[in-house]
Design a protein around this motif. Structure first.
Motif, PDB file in Angstrom:
ATOM      1  N   MET A   1     -18.545  13.159  -8.972  1.00 24.98           N
ATOM      2  CA  MET A   1     -17.382  13.042  -8.117  1.00 24.98           C
ATOM      3  C   MET A   1     -16.406  14.144  -8.512  1.00 24.98           C
ATOM      4  SD  MET A   1     -14.730   9.851  -7.729  1.00 24.98           S
ATOM      5  CE  MET A   1     -15.623   8.998  -6.473  1.00 24.98           C
ATOM      6  N   SER A   2     -15.960  14.875  -7.533  1.00 24.55           N
ATOM      7  CA  SER A   2     -15.025  15.964  -7.809  1.00 24.55           C
ATOM      8  C   SER A   2     -13.630  15.398  -8.081  1.00 24.55           C
ATOM      9  CB  SER A   2     -14.975  16.935  -6.633  1.00 24.55           C
ATOM     10  OG  SER A   2     -14.304  16.345  -5.540  1.00 24.55           O
ATOM     11  N   ASN A   3     -12.788  16.218  -8.640  1.00 22.27           N
ATOM     12  CA  ASN A   3     -11.427  15.803  -8.934  1.00 22.27           C
ATOM     13  C   ASN A   3     -10.684  15.453  -7.640  1.00 22.27           C
ATOM     14  OD1 ASN A   3      -9.277  15.282 -10.710  1.00 22.27           O
ATOM     15  ND2 ASN A   3      -8.394  17.280 -10.248  1.00 22.27           N
ATOM     16  N   ASP A   4     -10.932  16.215  -6.573  1.00 18.56           N
ATOM     17  CA  ASP A   4     -10.282  15.933  -5.287  1.00 18.56           C
ATOM     18  C   ASP A   4     -10.683  14.563  -4.755  1.00 18.56           C
ATOM     19  OD1 ASP A   4      -8.988  18.373  -5.330  1.00 18.56           O
ATOM     20  OD2 ASP A   4     -10.502  19.367  -4.100  1.00 18.56           O
ATOM     21  N   ASP A   5     -11.967  14.204  -4.903  1.00 18.06           N
ATOM     22  CA  ASP A   5     -12.427  12.892  -4.449  1.00 18.06           C
ATOM     23  C   ASP A   5     -11.812  11.768  -5.270  1.00 18.06           C
ATOM     24  OD1 ASP A   5     -13.989  13.895  -2.398  1.00 18.06           O
ATOM     25  OD2 ASP A   5     -15.829  13.918  -3.605  1.00 18.06           O
ATOM     26  N   LYS A   6     -11.652  11.993  -6.573  1.00 16.42           N
ATOM     27  CA  LYS A   6     -11.050  10.980  -7.438  1.00 16.42           C
ATOM     28  C   LYS A   6      -9.587  10.767  -7.067  1.00 16.42           C
ATOM     29  CE  LYS A   6     -11.060   8.066 -10.749  1.00 16.42           C
ATOM     30  NZ  LYS A   6     -11.659   6.764 -10.526  1.00 16.42           N
ATOM     31  N   VAL A   7      -8.877  11.850  -6.795  1.00 10.38           N
ATOM     32  CA  VAL A   7      -7.477  11.750  -6.371  1.00 10.38           C
ATOM     33  C   VAL A   7      -7.399  10.999  -5.046  1.00 10.38           C
ATOM     34  CG1 VAL A   7      -5.489  13.109  -5.568  1.00 10.38           C
ATOM     35  CG2 VAL A   7      -6.732  13.784  -7.629  1.00 10.38           C
ATOM     36  N   ARG A   8      -8.278  11.339  -4.131  1.00 11.24           N
ATOM     37  CA  ARG A   8      -8.320  10.669  -2.821  1.00 11.24           C
ATOM     38  C   ARG A   8      -8.632   9.181  -2.972  1.00 11.24           C
ATOM     39  NH1 ARG A   8     -12.929  11.856   1.337  1.00 11.24           N
ATOM     40  NH2 ARG A   8     -12.278  10.541   3.043  1.00 11.24           N
ATOM     41  N   GLU A   9      -9.593   8.854  -3.845  1.00  8.70           N
ATOM     42  CA  GLU A   9      -9.939   7.451  -4.086  1.00  8.70           C
ATOM     43  C   GLU A   9      -8.737   6.690  -4.643  1.00  8.70           C
ATOM     44  OE1 GLU A   9     -12.576   4.953  -7.251  1.00  8.70           O
ATOM     45  OE2 GLU A   9     -13.506   6.759  -6.406  1.00  8.70           O
ATOM     46  N   ASN A  10      -8.032   7.273  -5.602  1.00  9.85           N
ATOM     47  CA  ASN A  10      -6.856   6.608  -6.170  1.00  9.85           C
ATOM     48  C   ASN A  10      -5.762   6.410  -5.129  1.00  9.85           C
ATOM     49  OD1 ASN A  10      -7.977   6.330  -8.703  1.00  9.85           O
ATOM     50  ND2 ASN A  10      -7.157   8.278  -9.435  1.00  9.85           N
ATOM     51  N   ARG A  11      -5.570   7.416  -4.272  1.00  9.72           N
ATOM     52  CA  ARG A  11      -4.570   7.296  -3.197  1.00  9.72           C
ATOM     53  C   ARG A  11      -4.930   6.155  -2.245  1.00  9.72           C
ATOM     54  NH1 ARG A  11      -4.665   9.352   1.729  1.00  9.72           N
ATOM     55  NH2 ARG A  11      -6.357  10.774   1.242  1.00  9.72           N
ATOM     56  N   LEU A  12      -6.220   6.050  -1.898  1.00 10.79           N
ATOM     57  CA  LEU A  12      -6.662   4.984  -1.006  1.00 10.79           C
ATOM     58  C   LEU A  12      -6.609   3.620  -1.693  1.00 10.79           C
ATOM     59  CD1 LEU A  12      -9.615   6.801   0.768  1.00 10.79           C
ATOM     60  CD2 LEU A  12      -7.377   6.199   1.724  1.00 10.79           C
ATOM     61  N   ARG A  13      -6.850   3.588  -3.006  1.00  8.25           N
ATOM     62  CA  ARG A  13      -6.741   2.338  -3.757  1.00  8.25           C
ATOM     63  C   ARG A  13      -5.299   1.813  -3.710  1.00  8.25           C
ATOM     64  NH1 ARG A  13     -10.522   0.653  -6.939  1.00  8.25           N
ATOM     65  NH2 ARG A  13     -11.422   2.712  -7.226  1.00  8.25           N
ATOM     66  N   ARG A  14      -4.323   2.723  -3.852  1.00 19.10           N
ATOM     67  CA  ARG A  14      -2.919   2.322  -3.767  1.00 19.10           C
ATOM     68  C   ARG A  14      -2.553   1.889  -2.347  1.00 19.10           C
ATOM     69  NH1 ARG A  14      -2.535   6.963  -7.022  1.00 19.10           N
ATOM     70  NH2 ARG A  14      -1.830   8.177  -5.227  1.00 19.10           N
ATOM     71  N   ALA A  15      -3.076   2.589  -1.333  1.00 26.61           N
ATOM     72  CA  ALA A  15      -2.819   2.207   0.063  1.00 26.61           C
ATOM     73  C   ALA A  15      -3.396   0.823   0.349  1.00 26.61           C
ATOM     74  CB  ALA A  15      -3.421   3.242   1.016  1.00 26.61           C
ATOM     75  N   ALA A  16      -4.568   0.536  -0.182  1.00 28.83           N
ATOM     76  CA  ALA A  16      -5.185  -0.781   0.002  1.00 28.83           C
ATOM     77  C   ALA A  16      -4.336  -1.857  -0.654  1.00 28.83           C
ATOM     78  CB  ALA A  16      -6.599  -0.787  -0.570  1.00 28.83           C
ATOM     79  N   ALA A  17      -3.842  -1.587  -1.854  1.00 29.14           N
ATOM     80  CA  ALA A  17      -3.011  -2.559  -2.569  1.00 29.14           C
ATOM     81  C   ALA A  17      -1.734  -2.873  -1.789  1.00 29.14           C
ATOM     82  CB  ALA A  17      -2.678  -2.047  -3.964  1.00 29.14           C
ATOM     83  N   ARG A  18      -1.149  -1.852  -1.159  1.00 30.06           N
ATOM     84  CA  ARG A  18       0.053  -2.090  -0.348  1.00 30.06           C
ATOM     85  C   ARG A  18      -0.232  -2.988   0.840  1.00 30.06           C
ATOM     86  NH1 ARG A  18       0.916   3.461  -1.504  1.00 30.06           N
ATOM     87  NH2 ARG A  18       0.010   4.042   0.497  1.00 30.06           N
ATOM     88  N   GLN A  19      -1.478  -3.015   1.304  1.00 27.43           N
ATOM     89  CA  GLN A  19      -1.868  -3.858   2.436  1.00 27.43           C
ATOM     90  C   GLN A  19      -2.462  -5.183   1.976  1.00 27.43           C
ATOM     91  OE1 GLN A  19      -4.174  -1.697   5.377  1.00 27.43           O
ATOM     92  NE2 GLN A  19      -3.085   0.185   4.896  1.00 27.43           N
ATOM     93  N   GLY A  20      -2.402  -5.454   0.672  1.00 32.01           N
ATOM     94  CA  GLY A  20      -2.909  -6.710   0.142  1.00 32.01           C
ATOM     95  C   GLY A  20      -4.414  -6.729  -0.041  1.00 32.01           C
ATOM     96  N   LEU A  21      -5.020  -5.557  -0.106  1.00 26.86           N
ATOM     97  CA  LEU A  21      -6.468  -5.443  -0.255  1.00 26.86           C
ATOM     98  C   LEU A  21      -6.817  -4.861  -1.615  1.00 26.86           C
ATOM     99  CD1 LEU A  21      -7.177  -3.870   3.228  1.00 26.86           C
ATOM    100  CD2 LEU A  21      -7.789  -6.177   2.534  1.00 26.86           C
ATOM    101  N   ALA A  22      -8.041  -5.108  -2.044  1.00 28.11           N
ATOM    102  CA  ALA A  22      -8.555  -4.514  -3.275  1.00 28.11           C
ATOM    103  C   ALA A  22      -9.712  -3.599  -2.904  1.00 28.11           C
ATOM    104  CB  ALA A  22      -9.026  -5.597  -4.234  1.00 28.11           C
ATOM    105  N   LEU A  23      -9.701  -2.377  -3.418  1.00 24.25           N
ATOM    106  CA  LEU A  23     -10.776  -1.420  -3.184  1.00 24.25           C
ATOM    107  C   LEU A  23     -11.657  -1.393  -4.415  1.00 24.25           C
ATOM    108  CD1 LEU A  23     -12.042   0.858  -1.453  1.00 24.25           C
ATOM    109  CD2 LEU A  23     -10.490   2.435  -2.617  1.00 24.25           C
ATOM    110  N   SER A  24     -12.940  -1.660  -4.230  1.00 26.65           N
ATOM    111  CA  SER A  24     -13.874  -1.595  -5.360  1.00 26.65           C
ATOM    112  C   SER A  24     -15.003  -0.644  -5.014  1.00 26.65           C
ATOM    113  CB  SER A  24     -14.417  -2.983  -5.694  1.00 26.65           C
ATOM    114  OG  SER A  24     -15.034  -3.565  -4.583  1.00 26.65           O
ATOM    115  N   ARG A  25     -15.563  -0.049  -6.059  1.00 26.38           N
ATOM    116  CA  ARG A  25     -16.602   0.960  -5.901  1.00 26.38           C
ATOM    117  C   ARG A  25     -17.888   0.456  -6.527  1.00 26.38           C
ATOM    118  NH1 ARG A  25     -16.205   6.659  -8.917  1.00 26.38           N
ATOM    119  NH2 ARG A  25     -16.163   5.198 -10.621  1.00 26.38           N
ATOM    120  N   SER A  26     -19.001   0.861  -5.959  1.00 28.61           N
ATOM    121  CA  SER A  26     -20.302   0.516  -6.521  1.00 28.61           C
ATOM    122  C   SER A  26     -20.428   1.111  -7.917  1.00 28.61           C
ATOM    123  CB  SER A  26     -21.417   1.060  -5.631  1.00 28.61           C
ATOM    124  OG  SER A  26     -22.668   0.879  -6.259  1.00 28.61           O
ATOM    125  N   ARG A  27     -20.979   0.345  -8.831  1.00 29.80           N
ATOM    126  CA  ARG A  27     -21.162   0.825 -10.194  1.00 29.80           C
ATOM    127  C   ARG A  27     -22.552   1.426 -10.391  1.00 29.80           C
ATOM    128  NH1 ARG A  27     -17.542  -0.712 -13.960  1.00 29.80           N
ATOM    129  NH2 ARG A  27     -19.143  -0.838 -15.575  1.00 29.80           N
TER     130      ARG A  27
END
Length: 73
Positions: free
Chosen positions: A1-27
């Motif tokens: 995963m590139s650094n840009d993708d990790k930043v994007r994932e974190n941004r979307l994780r925060r957006a999900a939290a603001r909407q009352g959702l949890a974002l989880s990724r496959s391990r």
């Protein structure tokens, strides 16, 4: 995963939290696995997204309405 993708994932994780959702990724670490690189959105343990998982682009569309991946800045 590139650094840009990790930043994007974190941004979307925060957006999900603001909407009352949890974002989880496959391990999964095996690229041949069916759920490798997939994500899930859930609210109080109940899946809001496809049980098979969705891509990061689909997460972005679900949360923000419009994808921004690949859009020149």
């Amino acid at each position: 995963m590139s650094n840009d993708d990790k930043v994007r994932e974190n941004r979307l994780r925060r957006a999900a939290a603001r909407q009352g959702l949890a974002l989880s990724r496959s391990r999964r670490r095996d690229p041949r696995a069916l759920d490798f690189g997939r994500y899930w959105l859930s609210r109080d343990g109940v899946m809001e997204s496809d049980p098979a998982g969705i891509s990061l682009d689909e997460v972005e569309t679900f949360l923000l309405g419009t994808p921004t991946a690949g859009v020149p800045t």
